[in-house]
Design an enzyme around this catalytic site. Structure first.
Site, PDB file in Angstrom:
ATOM      1  N   GLY A  65     -26.975   9.478  18.180  1.00 29.76           N
ATOM      2  CA  GLY A  65     -26.183   9.377  16.810  1.00 29.76           C
ATOM      3  C   GLY A  65     -26.522   7.925  16.019  1.00 29.76           C
ATOM      4  O   GLY A  65     -26.916   6.953  16.681  1.00 29.76           O
ATOM      5  N   GLU A 120      -9.603   7.625  -2.233  1.00 30.64           N
ATOM      6  CA  GLU A 120     -10.675   7.620  -3.192  1.00 30.64           C
ATOM      7  C   GLU A 120     -10.835   8.885  -3.793  1.00 30.64           C
ATOM      8  O   GLU A 120     -11.146   8.937  -4.910  1.00 30.64           O
ATOM      9  CB  GLU A 120     -11.881   7.445  -2.320  1.00 30.64           C
ATOM     10  N   ASP A 139     -16.774   5.479  16.282  1.00 29.48           N
ATOM     11  CA  ASP A 139     -15.625   6.342  16.132  1.00 29.48           C
ATOM     12  C   ASP A 139     -15.256   7.044  17.617  1.00 29.48           C
ATOM     13  O   ASP A 139     -14.161   7.589  17.882  1.00 29.48           O
ATOM     14  CB  ASP A 139     -15.759   7.209  15.113  1.00 29.48           C
ATOM     15  N   ALA A 150     -16.672   0.994   9.618  1.00 29.08           N
ATOM     16  CA  ALA A 150     -17.874   0.809   9.663  1.00 29.08           C
ATOM     17  C   ALA A 150     -18.091  -0.655  10.406  1.00 29.08           C
ATOM     18  O   ALA A 150     -18.933  -0.790  11.352  1.00 29.08           O
ATOM     19  CB  ALA A 150     -18.657   0.648   8.328  1.00 29.08           C
TER      20      ALA A 150
END
Lengths: 424, 424
Positions: free
Chosen positions: B13, B173, B302, B318
């Site tokens: 990842g 958002e 995550d 993040a």
């Protein structure tokens, strides 16, 4: 001044020809409907930059609605034309609607053609739309990834073997940029392969690349390509293309990436008109760009087959499409006024082709340039003609960055899972 | 210093956790292989801007190979992990290869979840990858096109009805930006509809939006959303979603565009590890982020379920992923040196969420801001953390342009023929 009484002009296609026709009718007492199956006007001359990861798709495209938002006599209709009934004066759209017209402008452009070898299409993608460009970008970037992961030397070599079929402007741009990517952009990024060792071959069936240029510029273009690392093969046509490679001069070459820049065929909408067509499917129009026998239907841009006074065909370039679009607007104006329609006259603006980093050829009214100076000329002309201030600025910054860093910011593989199992 | 003797660290990842772990090992005597099924690192916090046509895909992504090109102890492998054999210490890849490891870091992140309603997925796309973002962009832009072409008023209204499910940062958002697009960006572009009349509804099952913020900021966020034109519905969960709309509080709403920002589930790779997992599928790791019973395998980002000292979970943001990535590098260093591995401690950097034009909320070490000041703070932080100088500059220019013009340059529909027949 009733809106109902205004003649309805339907323009099919929002490329250079259709958009210029639409804009030229801004002050006329007509209603204009611009139909396109895509929502954007595309600046085709820079499409190869999207395919080679130098620009993002939105850098060279603008929504048709946005371009035309202030032209109140126009509406934009997203839709695909599936039928043209010139007796009833109606278009059929794929979504089931139909659109009536008083005057029709068909400017749906061209697509790529495989000269009867449609089975080559999946193995040698062509470059006409943004989706084509993103598919080519994906294929090129994945080829280096597959080469890095390959354990068999022959397989690795096949992934590092690139061929571009067709030595016209698009083929030359693609080959030159591929060589730059292999030699410079990907430097230091791989651990098992040297991308600079990739072979980039440009294959042209005719005797020379850029055949629309004078011979001396073709020769210079070939030298510039070779300097960039492109192997140029002229005078022989590809005989076969499949998933594993291609055959040229009887010899089979294992190359996993073959790009098609050889053939152009007119949009299939030409066949929906009851009109004579040339071998590429272009509609052979009257001197005023109307369809023979149907003076209210016009064809403009790459779909139109038009002769210049000296008998040579008007080339399929952006300035010719814009001129035809503007001419059709004048012809419709004349028809509405009841006067005779003027004949179309092509004004040759010259010929430009870029080859790669600091390499281009220019042939403008007897002025012949090549190399760095030609490249600057090409750059200025293309940025100047890009639609929309923002796009011009962004493209300039991207290019300045690419120039100094050799980087190409759009090296992002989109669509599907790049690392999934299939090694196609 | 033989390369062969160096321990092999495999990182799965290339998101924040995996990339930060990889970079933190730059000076260690290890070989690192970073495996990702995509070729790029994605700046997730700005993904909603790609979905809402404010940024191009390459603006918020950078090729992993390029980011890591100068770190000579790393190789990047494009590939999808299909199996983990912790006894044999090997990963299986979808292309048939396998990769042996001495230390393994699984940082494959999260995906969206439909709480057992997987049949909702095709009707309410979620936002995790660039491909997701482009699919949402396409769907939103096409909805206005379909509304413009619709002749039935009910159908038109359904195309102008937008719902965003989930009132976390992504939902807020998306809803705020959709309202801006409808009210400002598309102004003057349509002839048969008024985009400003579109309904944008944000649906949150819990009692308030932005539940991770203090209540006062949630309330201010809701007021800012409403000022932008978003209808906020809290305290009720969506009961059904299909192609024609959704059901909320027993009432059926005809809405052709429903976006999903409600559920997060851990990457399925967590299930390949022999380890306890929480309800969302996150791996319940030891305090040093290793897998219980397998001290050479770590989980970060995550995919890891970690508690803070006060018992609250480390949030899926993040900064937490970056901190975990860096921590795993330290833990591997300790294991190689034969010393005890340190425990992970999360440092809370505060909480930011943007809402729309000049609207955001900020909660940083007791400093609570909302409105314009919070928006500037959010903007600076996000541009600062964007990887790569070029991207920062381009993003800033795009934003400056969008700010002054209300325009969104990436309103280009990609994929398929936008105008084709299906009215899905």
């Amino acid at each position: 001044m009733s809106a109902v009484a205004r003649p309805h002009v339907v323009v099919v296609g929002g490329g250079f020809a259709g958009l210029w026709a639409t804009r030229a009718l801004a002050r006329d007492k007509v209603r204009v409907t611009l139909v396109d199956r895509r929502n954007h006007h595309l600046f085709q001359p820079l499409l190869y930059q999207v395919a080679t990861a130098g620009l993002s798709a939105p850098d060279i495209a603008a929504p048709l609605r946005h371009i035309l938002r202030r032209q109140r006599n126009v509406e934009v209709r997203l839709g695909e034309v599936t039928g043209i009934d010139t007796d009833a004066r109606r278009l059929a759209l794929a979504d089931g609607d139909d659109v009536a017209y008083d005057y029709l402008v068909v400017a749906s452009g061209a697509t790529h053609a495989y000269f009867g070898h449609d089975d080559w299409a999946p193995h040698a993608p062509g470059l006409k739309s943004l989706d084509d460009a993103l598919a080519i970008r994906r294929r090129v970037l994945l080829a280096f990834e597959r080469a890095e992961a390959a354990t068999d030397p022959a397989e690795r070599a096949a992934w590092l073997d690139f061929a571009v079929v067709g030595g016209g402007p698009t083929g030359v741009e693609l080959a030159g940029t591929l060589a730059e990517i292999a030699r410079h952009t990907l430097k230091d990024e791989f651990r098992h392969i040297d991308p600079a060792g990739a072979r980039v071959r440009l294959i042209e069936a005719g005797p020379r690349v850029l055949a629309s240029f004078p011979e001396s510029l073709s020769a210079r273009a070939q030298r510039q390509l070779e300097k960039l690392g492109v192997e140029v093969a002229t005078g022989r046509a590809v005989e076969a293309i499949d998933a594993g490679g291609y055959v040229l001069g009887g010899e089979r070459v294992a190359a996993r990436t073959v790009l098609w820049a050889a053939g152009v065929a007119a949009s299939p909408l030409g066949a929906l008109l009851d009109a004579p067509r040339d071998r590429a499917g272009r509609v052979q129009v009257e001197s005023d760009l109307s369809v023979p026998g149907d003076p209210d239907v016009f064809v403009a841009g790459d779909l139109a087959s038009v002769q210049q006074d000296d008998g040579t065909p008007v080339p399929g370039v952006a300035p010719a499409a814009k001129q035809m679009g503007a001419h059709v607007a004048r012809a419709i104006r004349a028809r509405i006024a009841g006067s005779a329609t003027p004949a179309f006259r092509y004004t040759d603006m010259g010929n430009l082709a870029t080859i790669g980093r600091m390499a281009a050829v220019v042939d403008v009214h007897g002025l012949r340039l090549s190399g760095l100076l030609a490249w600057w000329f090409w750059l200025c002309v293309h940025v100047m003609f890009l639609i929309g201030f923002r796009n011009r600025l962004i493209v300039l910054i991207n290019w300045a960055w690419a120039y100094w860093s050799y980087q190409r910011h759009a090296r992002i593989i989109l669509g599907g899972k790049a690392g999934a199992g299939n090694r196609e």
